[in-house]
Design a protein around this motif. Sequence first.
Motif, short mmCIF file in Angstrom:
data_model
loop_
_atom_site.label_atom_id
_atom_site.label_comp_id
_atom_site.label_asym_id
_atom_site.label_seq_id
_atom_site.Cartn_x
_atom_site.Cartn_y
_atom_site.Cartn_z
N ALA A 42 18.22 -27.74 21.00
CA ALA A 42 16.98 -28.17 21.66
C ALA A 42 16.86 -29.69 21.69
CB ALA A 42 15.78 -27.56 20.93
N HIS A 43 17.30 -30.34 20.63
CA HIS A 43 17.20 -31.81 20.57
C HIS A 43 18.09 -32.47 21.62
CE1 HIS A 43 16.31 -35.68 18.82
NE2 HIS A 43 17.58 -35.93 18.61
N TYR A 46 16.34 -32.10 24.87
CA TYR A 46 15.17 -32.98 24.90
C TYR A 46 15.59 -34.41 25.23
CZ TYR A 46 10.77 -35.11 23.35
OH TYR A 46 9.60 -35.82 23.28
N ARG A 47 16.66 -34.88 24.60
CA ARG A 47 17.13 -36.25 24.85
C ARG A 47 17.61 -36.45 26.28
NH1 ARG A 47 21.33 -37.97 20.37
NH2 ARG A 47 21.27 -39.85 21.68
N TYR A 51 12.87 -31.00 29.09
CA TYR A 51 11.82 -30.70 28.12
C TYR A 51 11.46 -29.22 28.06
CZ TYR A 51 11.46 -35.76 28.33
OH TYR A 51 11.75 -37.10 28.31
N ALA A 54 14.25 -27.36 26.34
CA ALA A 54 14.25 -27.75 24.92
C ALA A 54 13.20 -26.96 24.15
CB ALA A 54 14.00 -29.25 24.79
N ARG A 55 11.98 -26.88 24.72
CA ARG A 55 10.93 -26.13 24.06
C ARG A 55 11.22 -24.63 24.07
NH1 ARG A 55 6.16 -28.85 22.75
NH2 ARG A 55 5.64 -26.85 21.78
N SER A 58 13.62 -24.10 21.22
CA SER A 58 12.98 -24.29 19.93
C SER A 58 12.01 -23.16 19.61
CB SER A 58 12.26 -25.64 19.87
OG SER A 58 11.11 -25.65 20.70
N HIS A 70 9.76 -29.43 16.33
CA HIS A 70 9.69 -29.92 17.71
C HIS A 70 11.04 -30.52 18.09
CE1 HIS A 70 8.52 -32.18 21.27
NE2 HIS A 70 7.37 -31.51 21.27
N PRO A 71 11.52 -30.24 19.29
CA PRO A 71 12.85 -30.76 19.68
C PRO A 71 12.92 -32.27 19.75
CG PRO A 71 11.74 -29.69 21.54
CD PRO A 71 10.96 -29.35 20.32
N GLY A 72 11.77 -32.95 19.80
CA GLY A 72 11.79 -34.40 19.84
C GLY A 72 11.96 -35.05 18.48
N GLU A 91 6.60 -33.82 16.74
CA GLU A 91 7.49 -34.43 17.75
C GLU A 91 8.06 -35.78 17.35
OE1 GLU A 91 7.30 -35.78 22.47
OE2 GLU A 91 5.46 -35.44 21.33
#
Length: 224
Positions: A42-43, A46-47, A51, A54-55, A58, A70-72, A91
């Motif tokens: 997920a991270h 996210y990067r 988004y 990623a969510r 997660s 949170h993936p952030g 996050e």
Amino acid sequence: MGIISNITEEIRIVRERDPAIHSAMEVFLYPSFKVMIHYRIAHRLYRKGHYFWARWVSQRGVRKTGIEIHPGARIGKGFFIDHGNGVIIGETTVIGDNVTLYQGVTLGGTGKEHGKRHPTIGNNVMISAGAKVLGSFTIGDNSKIGAGSVVLSEVPAGSTVVGVPGRVVKRNNMALPQETMNQTDLPDPVKEDIANLRRANSEMINRILELERQLKIIRSEGMK
């Protein structure tokens, strides 16, 4: 680090930190292992700005483990969650290397503000069961947060924090070896305060008795 390397590293971490694990195969059933695999994927999404996906990844991890990362969030090497149900990581949380969390820990914010709103956790930190660390500040390297503590402000390196709100009760500036990172050998500030009050009360009683003794001597001499 590739997916195979991540899996190998997560297996090593779980087997190293949890004495209840007797084989590598057991690790695949472990909540910390499952959620970290989901988090790493997920991270990456996210990067790259994906988004939603990623969510989505997660949240699948949350449903399987009860742990919400949170993936952030940014998490370093050697991260470990023991048991883990109810752990929440926000996050903008930043976690250093060799950090251990126990069940029910929250690394959260204090409102709906934007920007950096979650804590930064240093290296070699242990946060015990049920502790809440809320806000954008730093928990210094080699610190211990006691079970059930609510931490709302900066914690210097090498500190032990207990209570609600959390307060520093010990400073040793020493690294915490993983094998000694238990949740029970922590100071009890309430017990210490009661002991101090008892000592002060005993000293005051002794002084009063001494004053009464001296007063009797003075009176007896005045009557002669």
